[in-house]
Design a protein around this motif. Structure first.
Motif, PDB file in Angstrom:
ATOM      1  N   ALA A 107       0.826  -1.208   0.000  1.00  0.00           N
ATOM      2  CA  ALA A 107       0.000   0.000   0.000  1.00  0.00           C
ATOM      3  C   ALA A 107       0.857   1.253   0.000  1.00  0.00           C
ATOM      4  N   SER A 108       1.941   1.225   0.782  1.00  0.00           N
ATOM      5  CA  SER A 108       2.822   2.384   0.847  1.00  0.00           C
ATOM      6  C   SER A 108       3.594   2.576  -0.448  1.00  0.00           C
ATOM      7  N   THR A 111       1.031   4.046  -3.096  1.00  0.00           N
ATOM      8  CA  THR A 111       0.509   5.404  -2.894  1.00  0.00           C
ATOM      9  C   THR A 111       1.604   6.436  -2.661  1.00  0.00           C
ATOM     10  N   ARG A 113       2.607   7.094   0.219  1.00  0.00           N
ATOM     11  CA  ARG A 113       2.267   7.659   1.523  1.00  0.00           C
ATOM     12  C   ARG A 113       2.816   6.769   2.641  1.00  0.00           C
ATOM     13  N   SER A 114       2.934   7.343   3.844  1.00  0.00           N
ATOM     14  CA  SER A 114       3.556   6.608   4.945  1.00  0.00           C
ATOM     15  C   SER A 114       2.602   6.265   6.087  1.00  0.00           C
ATOM     16  N   ALA A 170      -1.740   5.801   3.446  1.00  0.00           N
ATOM     17  CA  ALA A 170      -1.516   4.806   2.400  1.00  0.00           C
ATOM     18  C   ALA A 170      -2.598   3.741   2.442  1.00  0.00           C
ATOM     19  N   THR A 203      -6.851   5.798  -0.855  1.00  0.00           N
ATOM     20  CA  THR A 203      -6.335   4.959   0.228  1.00  0.00           C
ATOM     21  C   THR A 203      -6.590   3.497  -0.106  1.00  0.00           C
ATOM     22  N   GLN A 204      -5.639   2.633   0.190  1.00  0.00           N
ATOM     23  CA  GLN A 204      -5.800   1.213  -0.096  1.00  0.00           C
ATOM     24  C   GLN A 204      -6.490   0.528   1.088  1.00  0.00           C
TER      25      GLN A 204
END
Length: 376
Positions: A107-108, A111, A113-114, A170, A203-204
């Motif tokens: 996921a991170s 995306t 994202r953290s 994420a 978002t996952q």
């Protein structure tokens, strides 16, 4: 050398099993309604399973993921068909915690994202990332704690939606049914709206089906009751009837690249042979349907017991909340009635039997349980 003592142990050692029973060295028979934390999905020493694993170890027990392994391909195809996710791809590992670690990482990666949004009272494992999204400070060391994880209450859609609207996350990770917390179910509406909010914010959505998956709730995965499709699904416990294995079902929009994920033992020949045998037996013997049928019977009978505080769950994933000590009641069931059950918190008895549990064995438990709760 001695063992590092981190487990509270009953003074009982099962040395063999058959179906829904285990036996100690003296031959004492115990009805197993816990399955070693929901791991035994098709019954102890199930003959087809024993044959498949025995024959495979006689051919080849292990080689690394540097070579082709057609058993992995067969497992992926069969799991996709049986679960209804034949357009997803499968990454194999060794445990539920590893499955969640890899899902969070994917996921991170995807995306950029953290941050991760998790659910209060969640349990996702004890490795670094998995324990960070687990809501239990007692098992999280200072090393594991991170500002990248936030928690929201189960079934509180407005709080979840507000957090996701920042587009910082994420992933949002949720259990199909919360097991360790005491069998708490997300509502179908909550899962549907969470799916929608995740899609709207990039978002996952990760569904942790490690305990609630593989037919346990009367659907192959618990979230399928809500009619949603997550981006990532993690599985492990019931997957190979006791042989260590885990997996991540990955939606088509994720791009794979060499070296992105990896494992030494994941998807090894023995694990795949065991997991293929489990799926064959589940499908042939209608064990998902049996879990729905016998589970509903148990739930109906338990709901009728007015001495109980609350009964929660679906299929053969049941939490029984009592007034008083769940631990003491479980001990009495074990030592007086020879029935294994599980716990969750101070006052919950947890049932996670093999999916082959019959109505007759359910009645055997119900008779003993009624006697216990009426004579406390």
């Amino acid at each position: 050398m001695e063992l590092f003592n981190v487990y509270s142990l009953y003074p009982i050692e099962p040395v063999r099993g058959k179906g829904c029973f285990v036996y100690d060295e003296q031959g004492t028979e115990y009805l197993d309604l816990y399955g070693g934390h929901a791991v035994i999905s098709i019954g102890h020493a199930q003959p087809d399973y024993v044959k498949a694993v025995s024959e495979q170890v006689g051919r080849l027990g292990f080689y690394s993921n540097s070579v082709q392994n057609s058993l992995q391909v067969e497992l992926a195809h069969r799991l996709g068909r049986v679960s209804g996710y034949d357009d997803y791809r499968l990454f194999l590992c060794n445990s539920g915690a590893e499955a969640n670690e890899n899902a969070l990482k994917l996921a991170s990666f995807h995306t950029g994202r953290s941050k991760v949004l998790a659910i209060e009272r969640a349990f996702h494992g004890r490795t670094s990332g998995a324990v960070a999204v687990t809501d239990n400070p007692a098992i999280s060391s200072p090393f594991n704690r991170t500002p990248n994880v936030e928690f929201t209450p189960l079934n509180d859609l407005e709080t979840a939606r507000a957090k996701l609207s920042t587009r910082e996350f994420a992933a949002v990770i949720v259990e199909g049914i919360q097991g360790v917390s005491g069998i708490h179910c997300p509502t179908d509406d909550f899962l549907r709206e969470l799916r929608k909010a995740a899609s709207e914010t990039g978002t996952q959505l990760i569904l942790d089906e490690i305990q609630s998956g593989y037919g346990r709730t009367g659907r192959f995965f618990a979230h399928q009751q809500a009619g949603i499709r997550p981006d990532l699904i993690t599985t492990a416990k019931g997957m190979a009837n006791g042989f260590p294995i885990g997996g991540v079902l990955i939606a088509p929009h994720f791009e794979a690249r060499p070296g992105m994920l990896g494992t030494t033992f994941g998807g090894n020949h023995l694990a795949c042979a065991a997991a293929i045998a489990v799926l064959k037996v589940i499908e042939r013997d209608g064990l998902v349907e049996n879990a729905a049928r016998v589970g509903q019977y148990l739930l109906d009978e338990l709901h009728a017991m007015k001495e109980l505080k609350e009964v929660r769950g679906r299929g053969l994933m049941i939490g029984i909340e009592i007034d008083g000590s769940g631990s003491e009641l479980r001990k009495r069931l074990l030592f007086e009635k020879h029935i294994f059950t599980g716990g969750a918190g101070a006052s919950v008895v947890r049932l996670l039997p093999a999916l082959c549990l019959t109505r007759e064995l359910a009645d055997r438990f119900l008779e003993a349980f009624r006697e216990m709760v009426q004579n406390r």
